[in-house]
Design a protein around this motif. Sequence first.
Motif, mmCIF file in Angstrom:
data_model
loop_
_atom_site.group_PDB
_atom_site.id
_atom_site.type_symbol
_atom_site.label_atom_id
_atom_site.label_comp_id
_atom_site.label_asym_id
_atom_site.label_seq_id
_atom_site.Cartn_x
_atom_site.Cartn_y
_atom_site.Cartn_z
ATOM 1 N N TYR A 83 0.826 -1.205 0.000
ATOM 2 C CA TYR A 83 0.000 0.000 0.000
ATOM 3 C C TYR A 83 0.862 1.257 0.000
ATOM 4 C CZ TYR A 83 -3.948 -3.042 1.062
ATOM 5 O OH TYR A 83 -4.900 -4.017 1.010
ATOM 6 N N ILE A 84 0.418 2.254 -0.741
ATOM 7 C CA ILE A 84 1.129 3.519 -0.896
ATOM 8 C C ILE A 84 0.395 4.593 -0.111
ATOM 9 C CG2 ILE A 84 1.969 2.727 -3.136
ATOM 10 C CD1 ILE A 84 -0.030 4.654 -4.448
ATOM 11 N N PRO A 85 0.983 5.792 0.047
ATOM 12 C CA PRO A 85 0.363 6.804 0.907
ATOM 13 C C PRO A 85 -1.098 7.105 0.607
ATOM 14 C CG PRO A 85 2.596 7.447 0.404
ATOM 15 C CD PRO A 85 2.324 6.215 -0.404
ATOM 16 N N SER A 86 -1.458 7.254 -0.662
ATOM 17 C CA SER A 86 -2.851 7.592 -0.981
ATOM 18 C C SER A 86 -3.808 6.491 -0.542
ATOM 19 C CB SER A 86 -3.000 7.853 -2.479
ATOM 20 O OG SER A 86 -2.649 6.709 -3.240
ATOM 21 N N GLN A 87 -3.371 5.230 -0.620
ATOM 22 C CA GLN A 87 -4.218 4.123 -0.180
ATOM 23 C C GLN A 87 -4.328 4.074 1.338
ATOM 24 O OE1 GLN A 87 -1.893 1.213 -2.442
ATOM 25 N NE2 GLN A 87 -3.774 0.627 -3.520
ATOM 26 N N ALA A 91 -7.805 4.445 3.336
ATOM 27 C CA ALA A 91 -8.272 3.383 4.220
ATOM 28 C C ALA A 91 -8.667 3.914 5.587
ATOM 29 C CB ALA A 91 -7.190 2.322 4.369
ATOM 30 N N TYR A 92 -8.006 4.973 6.038
ATOM 31 C CA TYR A 92 -8.231 5.478 7.385
ATOM 32 C C TYR A 92 -8.866 6.872 7.422
ATOM 33 C CZ TYR A 92 -5.586 1.379 8.656
ATOM 34 O OH TYR A 92 -5.180 0.073 8.807
ATOM 35 N N GLY A 93 -9.454 7.278 6.312
ATOM 36 C CA GLY A 93 -10.193 8.540 6.290
ATOM 37 C C GLY A 93 -9.337 9.756 6.540
ATOM 38 N N LEU A 94 -8.116 9.741 6.027
ATOM 39 C CA LEU A 94 -7.143 10.784 6.355
ATOM 40 C C LEU A 94 -6.819 11.729 5.202
ATOM 41 C CD1 LEU A 94 -4.581 8.522 8.265
ATOM 42 C CD2 LEU A 94 -6.343 9.991 9.281
ATOM 43 N N ASN A 316 1.342 -9.568 4.396
ATOM 44 C CA ASN A 316 0.662 -9.957 3.171
ATOM 45 C C ASN A 316 -0.302 -8.895 2.670
ATOM 46 O OD1 ASN A 316 1.705 -12.659 2.609
ATOM 47 N ND2 ASN A 316 0.844 -13.149 4.601
ATOM 48 N N THR A 317 -0.682 -7.972 3.537
ATOM 49 C CA THR A 317 -1.452 -6.794 3.129
ATOM 50 C C THR A 317 -0.638 -5.564 3.514
ATOM 51 O OG1 THR A 317 -2.689 -6.562 5.219
ATOM 52 C CG2 THR A 317 -3.593 -8.052 3.562
ATOM 53 N N GLY A 318 0.670 -5.655 3.262
ATOM 54 C CA GLY A 318 1.622 -4.690 3.806
ATOM 55 C C GLY A 318 1.768 -3.425 3.001
ATOM 56 N N VAL A 319 2.824 -2.694 3.300
ATOM 57 C CA VAL A 319 3.041 -1.358 2.758
ATOM 58 C C VAL A 319 4.336 -1.303 1.960
ATOM 59 C CG1 VAL A 319 1.747 -0.268 4.626
ATOM 60 C CG2 VAL A 319 4.228 -0.578 4.860
ATOM 61 N N ALA A 320 4.387 -0.396 1.006
ATOM 62 C CA ALA A 320 5.587 -0.179 0.210
ATOM 63 C C ALA A 320 6.591 0.657 0.983
ATOM 64 C CB ALA A 320 5.222 0.532 -1.094
ATOM 65 N N VAL A 321 7.845 0.241 0.928
ATOM 66 C CA VAL A 321 8.937 0.950 1.609
ATOM 67 C C VAL A 321 10.143 0.938 0.683
ATOM 68 C CG1 VAL A 321 10.585 0.848 3.550
ATOM 69 C CG2 VAL A 321 8.149 0.385 3.943
ATOM 70 N N TYR A 322 10.934 2.010 0.715
ATOM 71 C CA TYR A 322 12.175 2.030 -0.066
ATOM 72 C C TYR A 322 13.366 2.056 0.873
ATOM 73 C CZ TYR A 322 15.676 2.932 -3.564
ATOM 74 O OH TYR A 322 16.788 2.809 -4.370
#
Length: 411
Positions: A83-87, A91-94, A316-322
């Motif tokens: 998941y990326i920032p916009s997602q 997801a959390y109404g932010l 498995n429903t994780g977030v993208a990181v660099y």
Amino acid sequence: MSHHLVRRLITVVTLLAATAVPALSATQASASTRTAAVSTSDTHTVVRAGCGATPAAGYAACNAYVRTSKVHPNSGTSTTSGYIPSQIQAAYGLAAASAADGSSQTIGIVDAYNDPTAAADLAVYRSAYGLSACTVASGCLKITSQTGSTTSLPSNDGGWAEEESLDLDMASATCPLCKIILVEASSASYANLGTAVNEAVALGANVVSNSYGGSESSGETSYDTYYHHSGVIITASTGDSGYGVEYPAASQYVVAVGGTSLSTSTTASRGWTETAWADAGSGCSKYETKLTGQSLVTTGCSKRAVADVSAVADPNTGVAVYDSTSYDGYVGWLQFGGTSVSSPLIAGVFALAGNESSVSNNTLYNYVGTAYLNDVTSGSNGSCSVSELCTATTGWDGPTGLGTPEGITAF
């Protein structure tokens, strides 16, 4: 104290050879043997981050997992997994708050050892997703040792570098306009990590995230002073080993952040669904005083219960990181999970709200059952004598606490 690096063979999809910074020593990251443990609850090959081995007494380990089938070892400008920032914001109404709020707030990130590419990696992440630059030169980002030095930093460590990149990216994902202070402790001892927390507060952090922990002990309350800062929110990961309590999440002075599995939904009005992540920590502290706010819910604990709130943590429903500082070949765009994701994410939500001088872990309980929290009602992290402590249910439960953010009102 001796240090060992034990590598256990795991079934992994073939990874391209790392092309960035050579792997750095990770033997300092905890005062115990490190292993690449496979999470039994995950359906894909997942390993603990390089700083995640079971720590010795008086030391902590990070709470992060890497999904190894979702590694993209390149220095490109985008990733295809996680998941990326916009997602995350959706997801959390932010979305509205993330676009407008937080410019007067500073998030402190506390970890052990130095990540030599932290600033450069954060720049790649923020650029990839259209977030404004946050650099040392502009004053948005500060990287310092536990004593406040920006020039004499701790020794480099590839394992903790993964954690630091994850924390910086998640704080940025929820609060793009916030300033960030990364304070690097000289080791993963509670004394040094706690000193780093104090330094983050001294340097002006309004919220401080701690994505690490270890088993409870009878002496843990002696460290509580590090996490007790009036007018500052301190978040801490609840752990990635399923039912059971970690410190400092157990401290009466922190917001204990649990974990969920987050998925998109075409039927839920929210557009997303969540269940308790099977590896999120929870339970009753053996030593910490019960929160006054927990008198409003049923915990089954005579002392402090964990967690308070939660957010995505399942790898498995994780977030993208660099992260370009290699540890065992995992470098580039990575998909991360663990409650190391949820702690800085929730820290960013508190920063967006900007109410840290008047809220606490106790005031969160005033919002139980309201529309300002997404109540997570399914999933479990183990077996226990009091079902609410290990199984998600209506209202408060151990793995997910009061639920996940729906906007910033509860924070």
